[in-house]
Design a protein around this motif. Structure first.
Motif, PDB file in Angstrom:
ATOM      1  N   ALA A  85       0.809  -1.225   0.000  1.00  0.00           N
ATOM      2  CA  ALA A  85       0.000   0.000   0.000  1.00  0.00           C
ATOM      3  C   ALA A  85       0.844   1.278   0.000  1.00  0.00           C
ATOM      4  CB  ALA A  85      -0.930  -0.001   1.207  1.00  0.00           C
ATOM      5  N   HIS A  86       2.087   1.198   0.488  1.00  0.00           N
ATOM      6  CA  HIS A  86       2.941   2.392   0.517  1.00  0.00           C
ATOM      7  C   HIS A  86       3.186   2.959  -0.883  1.00  0.00           C
ATOM      8  CE1 HIS A  86       3.633   0.667   4.468  1.00  0.00           C
ATOM      9  NE2 HIS A  86       4.080   1.845   4.869  1.00  0.00           N
ATOM     10  N   PHE A 122      -8.293   5.883   1.114  1.00  0.00           N
ATOM     11  CA  PHE A 122      -7.789   6.910   2.031  1.00  0.00           C
ATOM     12  C   PHE A 122      -6.567   7.622   1.464  1.00  0.00           C
ATOM     13  CE2 PHE A 122      -9.734   3.447   4.372  1.00  0.00           C
ATOM     14  CZ  PHE A 122     -10.712   4.124   5.080  1.00  0.00           C
ATOM     15  N   SER A 162     -12.197  13.416   3.087  1.00  0.00           N
ATOM     16  CA  SER A 162     -11.562  13.659   4.385  1.00  0.00           C
ATOM     17  C   SER A 162     -11.743  15.120   4.763  1.00  0.00           C
ATOM     18  CB  SER A 162     -10.071  13.330   4.242  1.00  0.00           C
ATOM     19  OG  SER A 162      -9.361  13.774   5.364  1.00  0.00           O
ATOM     20  N   ASP A 166     -10.732  21.411  12.958  1.00  0.00           N
ATOM     21  CA  ASP A 166     -10.027  21.540  14.237  1.00  0.00           C
ATOM     22  C   ASP A 166      -9.375  22.900  14.447  1.00  0.00           C
ATOM     23  OD1 ASP A 166     -10.703  19.236  15.549  1.00  0.00           O
ATOM     24  OD2 ASP A 166      -9.033  18.063  14.774  1.00  0.00           O
ATOM     25  N   ILE A 167      -9.266  23.703  13.375  1.00  0.00           N
ATOM     26  CA  ILE A 167      -8.705  25.041  13.558  1.00  0.00           C
ATOM     27  C   ILE A 167      -9.853  26.052  13.560  1.00  0.00           C
ATOM     28  CG2 ILE A 167      -7.140  26.791  12.607  1.00  0.00           C
ATOM     29  CD1 ILE A 167      -5.476  24.467  11.440  1.00  0.00           C
ATOM     30  N   VAL A 172     -12.235  22.447   6.667  1.00  0.00           N
ATOM     31  CA  VAL A 172     -11.220  22.287   5.634  1.00  0.00           C
ATOM     32  C   VAL A 172     -11.366  20.887   5.046  1.00  0.00           C
ATOM     33  CG1 VAL A 172      -8.751  22.245   5.088  1.00  0.00           C
ATOM     34  CG2 VAL A 172      -9.608  23.833   6.824  1.00  0.00           C
ATOM     35  N   ALA A 175      -7.980  16.468   4.913  1.00  0.00           N
ATOM     36  CA  ALA A 175      -7.060  16.447   6.045  1.00  0.00           C
ATOM     37  C   ALA A 175      -5.962  15.413   5.785  1.00  0.00           C
ATOM     38  CB  ALA A 175      -7.817  16.142   7.325  1.00  0.00           C
ATOM     39  N   HIS A 176      -6.298  14.145   5.831  1.00  0.00           N
ATOM     40  CA  HIS A 176      -5.285  13.105   5.584  1.00  0.00           C
ATOM     41  C   HIS A 176      -5.655  12.249   4.391  1.00  0.00           C
ATOM     42  CE1 HIS A 176      -3.975  14.104   9.578  1.00  0.00           C
ATOM     43  NE2 HIS A 176      -5.189  13.887  10.008  1.00  0.00           N
ATOM     44  N   GLY A 177      -6.941  11.999   4.260  1.00  0.00           N
ATOM     45  CA  GLY A 177      -7.431  11.096   3.223  1.00  0.00           C
ATOM     46  C   GLY A 177      -7.754  11.847   1.952  1.00  0.00           C
TER      47      GLY A 177
ATOM     48  N   THR B 129      -2.419  11.724  15.420  1.00  0.00           N
ATOM     49  CA  THR B 129      -2.621  12.080  14.017  1.00  0.00           C
ATOM     50  C   THR B 129      -3.901  12.863  13.739  1.00  0.00           C
ATOM     51  OG1 THR B 129      -3.670   9.953  13.602  1.00  0.00           O
ATOM     52  CG2 THR B 129      -1.294  10.104  13.233  1.00  0.00           C
ATOM     53  N   ASP B 130      -4.826  12.885  14.667  1.00  0.00           N
ATOM     54  CA  ASP B 130      -5.977  13.761  14.511  1.00  0.00           C
ATOM     55  C   ASP B 130      -5.429  15.192  14.570  1.00  0.00           C
ATOM     56  OD1 ASP B 130      -9.108  14.258  15.090  1.00  0.00           O
ATOM     57  OD2 ASP B 130      -7.932  15.533  16.417  1.00  0.00           O
ATOM     58  N   LEU B 131      -5.864  16.053  13.655  1.00  0.00           N
ATOM     59  CA  LEU B 131      -5.241  17.378  13.587  1.00  0.00           C
ATOM     60  C   LEU B 131      -5.283  18.113  14.938  1.00  0.00           C
ATOM     61  CD1 LEU B 131      -3.924  19.707  12.029  1.00  0.00           C
ATOM     62  CD2 LEU B 131      -6.208  20.413  11.308  1.00  0.00           C
ATOM     63  N   THR B 179      -3.786  23.333   7.647  1.00  0.00           N
ATOM     64  CA  THR B 179      -4.187  21.927   7.586  1.00  0.00           C
ATOM     65  C   THR B 179      -3.355  21.184   6.542  1.00  0.00           C
ATOM     66  OG1 THR B 179      -6.429  22.506   8.251  1.00  0.00           O
ATOM     67  CG2 THR B 179      -6.150  20.363   7.208  1.00  0.00           C
ATOM     68  N   HIS B 180      -3.092  21.858   5.410  1.00  0.00           N
ATOM     69  CA  HIS B 180      -2.300  21.223   4.364  1.00  0.00           C
ATOM     70  C   HIS B 180      -0.868  20.938   4.854  1.00  0.00           C
ATOM     71  CE1 HIS B 180      -1.405  19.928   0.345  1.00  0.00           C
ATOM     72  NE2 HIS B 180      -0.321  20.683   0.326  1.00  0.00           N
ATOM     73  N   ARG B 183      -1.038  17.953   6.906  1.00  0.00           N
ATOM     74  CA  ARG B 183      -1.245  16.768   6.053  1.00  0.00           C
ATOM     75  C   ARG B 183       0.092  16.222   5.557  1.00  0.00           C
ATOM     76  NH1 ARG B 183      -5.342  14.852   2.133  1.00  0.00           N
ATOM     77  NH2 ARG B 183      -4.261  13.884   0.393  1.00  0.00           N
ATOM     78  N   LEU B 186       2.132  14.776   8.524  1.00  0.00           N
ATOM     79  CA  LEU B 186       1.616  13.522   9.077  1.00  0.00           C
ATOM     80  C   LEU B 186       1.696  12.374   8.071  1.00  0.00           C
ATOM     81  CD1 LEU B 186      -1.254  15.042  11.190  1.00  0.00           C
ATOM     82  CD2 LEU B 186       0.644  13.696  12.076  1.00  0.00           C
ATOM     83  N   ARG B 187       1.626  12.700   6.796  1.00  0.00           N
ATOM     84  CA  ARG B 187       1.719  11.634   5.802  1.00  0.00           C
ATOM     85  C   ARG B 187       3.068  10.918   5.910  1.00  0.00           C
ATOM     86  NH1 ARG B 187      -1.093  10.304   0.285  1.00  0.00           N
ATOM     87  NH2 ARG B 187      -2.902  10.932   1.459  1.00  0.00           N
ATOM     88  N   PHE B 190       2.704   8.550   8.753  1.00  0.00           N
ATOM     89  CA  PHE B 190       1.885   7.386   8.404  1.00  0.00           C
ATOM     90  C   PHE B 190       2.699   6.379   7.593  1.00  0.00           C
ATOM     91  CE2 PHE B 190      -1.968  10.340   8.589  1.00  0.00           C
ATOM     92  CZ  PHE B 190      -2.513   9.745   9.710  1.00  0.00           C
ATOM     93  N   LEU B 191       3.461   6.918   6.628  1.00  0.00           N
ATOM     94  CA  LEU B 191       4.200   6.034   5.736  1.00  0.00           C
ATOM     95  C   LEU B 191       5.342   5.330   6.470  1.00  0.00           C
ATOM     96  CD1 LEU B 191       4.188   8.348   2.602  1.00  0.00           C
ATOM     97  CD2 LEU B 191       3.181   6.059   2.690  1.00  0.00           C
ATOM     98  N   GLY B 217     -10.126  10.562   8.533  1.00  0.00           N
ATOM     99  CA  GLY B 217      -9.586   9.345   7.929  1.00  0.00           C
ATOM    100  C   GLY B 217      -8.224   8.989   8.508  1.00  0.00           C
ATOM    101  N   ASN B 218      -7.856   9.632   9.606  1.00  0.00           N
ATOM    102  CA  ASN B 218      -6.521   9.409  10.165  1.00  0.00           C
ATOM    103  C   ASN B 218      -6.348   8.016  10.757  1.00  0.00           C
ATOM    104  OD1 ASN B 218      -8.379  10.592  12.072  1.00  0.00           O
ATOM    105  ND2 ASN B 218      -6.705  10.673  13.539  1.00  0.00           N
ATOM    106  N   ASP B 220      -7.687   5.266   9.711  1.00  0.00           N
ATOM    107  CA  ASP B 220      -7.485   4.340   8.594  1.00  0.00           C
ATOM    108  C   ASP B 220      -6.144   4.537   7.908  1.00  0.00           C
ATOM    109  OD1 ASP B 220     -10.171   2.768   8.026  1.00  0.00           O
ATOM    110  OD2 ASP B 220     -10.687   4.748   8.765  1.00  0.00           O
ATOM    111  N   MET B 221      -5.720   5.796   7.730  1.00  0.00           N
ATOM    112  CA  MET B 221      -4.403   6.045   7.130  1.00  0.00           C
ATOM    113  C   MET B 221      -3.344   5.343   7.958  1.00  0.00           C
ATOM    114  SD  MET B 221      -3.959   7.666   4.315  1.00  0.00           S
ATOM    115  CE  MET B 221      -2.406   8.541   4.245  1.00  0.00           C
ATOM    116  N   LEU B 225      -1.643   1.265   6.650  1.00  0.00           N
ATOM    117  CA  LEU B 225      -0.256   1.319   6.205  1.00  0.00           C
ATOM    118  C   LEU B 225       0.663   0.571   7.166  1.00  0.00           C
ATOM    119  CD1 LEU B 225      -0.181   4.990   4.889  1.00  0.00           C
ATOM    120  CD2 LEU B 225       0.112   2.924   3.531  1.00  0.00           C
TER     121      LEU B 225
END
Lengths: 186, 452
Positions: A85-86, A122, A162, A166-167, A172, A175-177, B129-131, B179-180, B183, B186-187, B190-191, B217-218, B220-221, B225
């Motif tokens: 998946a990576h 995701f 996603s 939170d800000i 927004v 976020a991650h997905g 990982t939640d913002l 937020t970006h 992202r 945190l990516r 995750f990796l 989706g954090n 699951d990310m 992985l």
């Protein structure tokens, strides 16, 4: 005594009245199911498009990294599903088949069978779910009736892209997905 | 430190406190609006409450059933009596996999067990990982709200923090930009992580599966992985049947933030090929609470945070004023069960207005339990300043002449007493409150004059 036995014995030692498990009734749903589903997806910041809308979206953005797992739409893929998946980290588009959608909240049910790799919906930049309009159900009770005893290692309701707030509670998307969700209703 | 003392710290920044109050009320309002779109809303609350009653009455049976099914699905099940054992189990799994860095998604249980400092002490890097949780983790703070962990911060604070930690542009306060940046940061995490930890929203006894809900989706990310997924679950999170999820998933997000459902609702039943799922079933005081007849209903809580958003005290005093992992009305019932001395002021941090009970999706009688705790605590602690003044008041009300005289004296006095006395430090009641204007005459005099 193991912790397991300790915890269970402690619960058993507490006097408790018996309480019946209620039946869950069928709740009536009076709205038009497809139009409510579309409205729900849109309020979750997703989008409902047609098959030609999908083609236009792919062409205008000139995406290069696409994986499509939808039968009949395999030709849209530009790469194969990797085993790790990576390697999906740079993926731009994932196109997958949804089993059914729920009108009241826009949630779409997917399982291992649809995902190939669990990380796929995701990690991709943009997500496209293809679904039959006839598969739509009204609410979550009907959804679980439909899932029934289906057995899958992983199952998932996705209702939108996603998102976070939170800000300062500012919404927004991305976020991650996946940064977007498009649903193709056939 | 007591709740009133900490609350007054929060109130020093009046503008921020006002924003906090209004923002949470806005969330509460969204909950009201969406709940009214579901005709069977009250029936759903009843069902949820009845299902949880049944869970509490058969908790041991459901746990055994859950364990059996989960094991048959290939999930490894662990049991922990307390926080320490929970942390040891998690560390043991990490050590077996020679894992030095983990990613974690929001879990109030791991906060309750103080897992992060424990793992860090043992040389493991923990990344929330939640913002919102990542933001408070950068600040070395716990979450101030269970659903909105960074609700006490302004975007200016976060902009400065991200400039320092993530090298974002100085002064850029755009939430999308910030937020970006998170992202991208945190990516990478995750990796790179071999093990991911999540909480659990619902464990299903019938199938041995568990459900995790997020909007980002954090969770699951992280888990898809990683090679190993460790799920930490309080034993009260069990529900009997898969179809019960239909009831709870309709209530949870609507009550929490006013949205119809969280965008990701993942059902984990067995690990993907070549991977592992571990679940740690944690007691940590829950069986004690189950044994307290008056307070056991607090175990029905599904952690939506609706009681916090509606509570006039929480909104005006902030999550940190409670000094407990779960703040607000529900936390004020749960925390004294863990340590009645430490949390003795919490059941008093309520107006007993009942708003928490009105919004609770599983119909926990929160304000009644707060009242019950007050009595337990007062019994065990003896008198305090408030009860002395209540006794004086009681004496005044008991003697009609004394009441009459005191009334006219006070009406006179309040007019002429300078604010420095009425609102002095000695009078905690006067803080953040204005006294009403006193009438010129008593009701009794008015009635004498006006009766026909």
């Amino acid at each position: 005594m193991s912790s397991r036995e300790h915890i269970l014995a402690k619960i058993k030692s507490i006097p408790r009245e018996s309480k019946l498990l209620p039946d869950i009734p069928d709740f009536h749903f009076t709205e038009n199911i497809p139009s409510r589903f579309i409205q729900s997806i849109e309020s979750n910041k997703g989008e409902v498009i047609t098959e030609s809308g999908l083609k236009a979206f792919l062409e205008t953005n000139r995406f290069e990294k696409i994986i499509s797992l939808v039968s009949g739409m395999e030709n849209l893929s530009t790469q194969l599903l990797p085993s790790d998946a990576h390697e999906l980290n740079e993926l731009e588009i994932a196109i997958i088949q949804g089993q059914f959608g729920v009108a009241e909240n826009g949630a779409i049910w997917l399982t291992d069978e649809n995902l190939g790799l669990r990380a796929l919906p995701f990690i991709t930049e943009h997500l496209v779910i293809v679904m039959d309009e006839k598969s739509l159900v009204s609410n979550m009770h009907e959804a679980y009736q439909r899932i029934g005893a289906q057995h899958s290692g992983f199952g998932l309701f996705i209702a939108g892209p996603s998102k976070t707030a939170d800000i300062e509670q500012s919404l927004v998307i991305g976020a991650h997905g996946a940064k977007s969700l498009r649903v193709v209703l056939k | 430190m007591s709740h009133p003392a900490k609350a007054s710290e929060f109130l020093q920044d009046a503008a921020k406190a006002k924003w906090h109050d209004e923002t949470l009320w806005f969330v509460r309002d969204k909950r009201d609006t969406i709940s009214k779109t579901i005709p069977e809303w009250e029936q759903l609350r009843d069902l949820a409450s009845q299902i949880k009653d049944n869970v509490l009455a058969n908790l041991d049976q459901y746990l055994i059933q859950f364990e059996e099914k989960a094991k048959a699905n290939g999930i490894q099940v662990h049991w922990a009596r307390d926080a320490e054992e929970h942390n040891q189990i998690v560390l043991g799994i990490l050590q077996r996999h020679q894992c030095k860095a983990i990613v974690k998604s929001k879990s109030i249980l791991t906060e309750e067990c103080h897992l992060n400092p424990y793992l860090e002490k043992n040389g493991i890097e923990v990344v929330d990982t939640d913002l919102g949780e990542r933001i408070v983790q950068f600040l070395n703070q716990p979450p101030s709200h269970i659903v909105l962990p960074a609700i006490h911060l302004k975007k200016k604070d976060i902009s400065e923090l991200f400039h320092e930690k993530l090298h974002t542009e100085k002064g850029n306060e755009d939430p999308a930009y910030l937020t970006h940046a998170a992202r991208l940061h945190l990516r990478e995490k995750f990796l790179g992580a071999k093990v991911a930890i999540t909480g659990v929203n619902f464990g299903v006894a019938e199938t041995g599966e568990f459900v995790v809900c997020t909007n980002e989706g954090n969770a699951d990310m992280g888990v898809h992985l990683a090679v190993v997924h460790i799920a930490c679950m309080g034993i009260e999170k069990i529900i009997p049947r898969r179809k019960d999820l239909g009831v709870f998933l309709r209530l949870l997000a609507r009550s929490a933030t006013g949205q119809p459902i969280t965008n990701y609702n993942s059902h984990f039943r067995s690990p993907a090929s070549g991977k592992e799922i571990h679940i740690v079933l944690v007691d940590n005081g829950r069986t004690d609470q189950l044994g307290r007849e008056k307070f056991k209903n607090s175990l029905k809580c599904i952690r939506c945070g609706a009681c916090m958003n509606t509570c006039p005290i929480y909104r005006r005093s902030g999550g940190y004023s409670y000094g407990s992992v779960v703040p607000g009305p529900i936390g004020s019932i749960l925390s004294p069960g863990l340590d009645v001395k430490k949390y003795s002021t919490l059941p008093f941090a309520s107006t007993l207005c009942g708003s928490c009970t009105d919004v609770c999706p599983v119909k926990i009688n929160i304000h009644e339990q707060l009242y019950e705790w007050r009595q337990e605590i007062t019994k065990s602690q003896g008198t305090n300043a408030k009860s002395i003044s209540m006794k004086i008041a009681n004496g005044i009300f008991a003697v009609p002449f004394a009441y009459k005289v005191t009334g006219s004296m006070m009406r006179g006095a309040l007019k002429f007493l300078p604010d420095s006395i009425t609102y002095s430090g000695l009078n905690t009641w006067g803080k953040q409150r204005d006294l009403p204007e006193t009438p010129k005459e008593t009701f009794k005099d008015w009635y004498k004059k006006n009766r026909s």
